[in-house]
Design an enzyme around this catalytic site. Structure first.
Site, PDB file in Angstrom:
ATOM      1  N   ASN A 178      28.212 -18.870  34.258  1.00  0.00           N
ATOM      2  CA  ASN A 178      28.428 -20.272  34.634  1.00  0.00           C
ATOM      3  C   ASN A 178      28.654 -20.421  36.139  1.00  0.00           C
ATOM      4  O   ASN A 178      28.089 -21.313  36.780  1.00  0.00           O
ATOM      5  CB  ASN A 178      29.639 -20.843  33.886  1.00  0.00           C
ATOM      6  CG  ASN A 178      29.279 -21.349  32.496  1.00  0.00           C
ATOM      7  OD1 ASN A 178      28.127 -21.701  32.240  1.00  0.00           O
ATOM      8  ND2 ASN A 178      30.249 -21.383  31.610  1.00  0.00           N
ATOM      9  N   ASP A 187      24.870 -23.266  29.153  1.00  0.00           N
ATOM     10  CA  ASP A 187      24.620 -23.940  27.871  1.00  0.00           C
ATOM     11  C   ASP A 187      23.355 -23.402  27.209  1.00  0.00           C
ATOM     12  O   ASP A 187      23.302 -23.242  25.984  1.00  0.00           O
ATOM     13  CB  ASP A 187      24.489 -25.448  28.090  1.00  0.00           C
ATOM     14  CG  ASP A 187      25.828 -26.121  28.362  1.00  0.00           C
ATOM     15  OD1 ASP A 187      26.867 -25.454  28.170  1.00  0.00           O
ATOM     16  OD2 ASP A 187      25.836 -27.303  28.763  1.00  0.00           O
ATOM     17  N   GLU A 213      32.504 -19.774  24.391  1.00  0.00           N
ATOM     18  CA  GLU A 213      31.406 -18.817  24.281  1.00  0.00           C
ATOM     19  C   GLU A 213      31.605 -17.873  23.098  1.00  0.00           C
ATOM     20  O   GLU A 213      30.981 -16.813  23.020  1.00  0.00           O
ATOM     21  CB  GLU A 213      31.280 -18.002  25.568  1.00  0.00           C
ATOM     22  CG  GLU A 213      32.404 -17.040  25.851  1.00  0.00           C
ATOM     23  CD  GLU A 213      33.539 -17.653  26.646  1.00  0.00           C
ATOM     24  OE1 GLU A 213      34.266 -16.903  27.317  1.00  0.00           O
ATOM     25  OE2 GLU A 213      33.706 -18.880  26.593  1.00  0.00           O
TER      26      GLU A 213
END
Length: 306
Positions: A178, A187, A213
């Site tokens: 990320n 995503d 996650e």
């Protein structure tokens, strides 16, 4: 002697029965689906209450139409009896028959409209309940659906049912993905793993997004066999690069596996899987640990994460 055929007189009663049966069937389906979805939030209840108020409104309208139709047929039948006892005029009889036919046509139209409305309301509620049990990003079962399913499995197991196993999966260094590539890429990684779990573990009882996650898989096999299945999946997933946008990534995962023991409740089962997952993460990642009720153990040889 002329009598109104019994089939005509049965139309009103049959129509009322149709509406009652349809409403009963609809209510059973909705209740059964709601029970399977677990507890509702206040927002859930408000949305379902609105749907039920709408359903009740038009159901009352159509049941009123059926009652009016029954009353009308009763008046027509009495008129036929009175006419037979008087002058036997064919003109009067034809008028009465025409009125009955018009009433039949009107009721048929209303029943068809009621059927369409029932179908529409059923689809709305089923769609909403599906949304309430599904993770919006990955399309997997959400935590609510997972909690309901594991409760059901454990209840069956307590009654002497078949053993099952729980696997908790965590993407290695997901925060770094990320931070480096942005949340949109992150995503897409989650979506890719979700799709791979669905296709790579077709015999799983349920695949769910556990949170962030982290994913959860329920398998209908004992601990060691479940660990081997998850290890095979982990190896295959780590061997392929994920192409997301202009980025090519190699993504690995750590997995912890547990099964029910003498405690027979959900919390220790999840805790043991979480402890095994932590052991996998803490000893180098990209590996499977299982918890046999006494301690955690590594499945197979450790692998180096580059």
């Amino acid at each position: 002697m002329f009598q109104v055929p019994w089939q005509w007189m049965a139309v009103a009663g049959g129509a009322a029965g149709l509406l009652i049966a349809a409403a009963g069937w609809f209510g059973f389906r909705a209740a059964k689906t709601r029970y399977a979805s677990g507890m509702f939030s206040s927002e859930d209840r408000d949305r379902i209450r609105h749907l039920l108020l709408s359903l009740g409104s038009w159901t009352s309208e159509y049941s009123g139409n059926v009652s009016q139709y029954q009353d009308q047929l009763g008046r027509l039948e009495k008129a036929v009896r009175d006419q037979k006892a008087s002058d036997g005029s064919d003109d009067r009889m034809l008028i009465l028959l025409s009125q009955i036919m018009n009433s039949n046509d009107e009721l048929q139209s209303r029943l068809e409209a009621a059927e369409r409305q029932l179908d529409k309301q059923t689809r709305q509620i089923e769609s909403y309940l599906t949304e309430a049990r599904t993770d919006g990003l990955t399309g997997l079962a959400n935590r609510r659906a997972f909690d309901q399913k594991i409760d059901e499995l454990l209840a069956t197991y307590r009654r002497g049912g078949r053993a099952f196993s729980l696997a908790l999966i965590d993407i290695d260094r997901f925060k770094s993905i990320n931070d480096t590539h942005g949340h949109q890429i992150g995503d897409q990684v989650l979506q890719h793993l979700a799709s791979s779990l669905n296709h790579g573990l077709p015999s799983a009882i349920m695949v769910a997004r556990f949170g962030g996650e982290e994913f959860a898989v329920l398998l209908d096999v004992p601990l060691k066999m479940a660990s081997e299945k998850m290890n095979e999946f982990r190896r295959h997933f780590a061997s392929e690069r994920i192409e997301v946008g202009n980025v090519s990534l190699q993504v690995t995962m750590s997995i912890g596996v547990s099964e029910p023991r003498d405690d027979m409740v959900v919390a220790p089962l999840v805790r043991r899987a979480d402890e095994a997952l932590y052991a996998a993460k803490n000893t180098g990642r990209n590996r499977v640990y299982f918890h046999d009720g006494r301690h955690t153990a590594l499945l197979g040889a450790p692998e180096i994460v580059h």
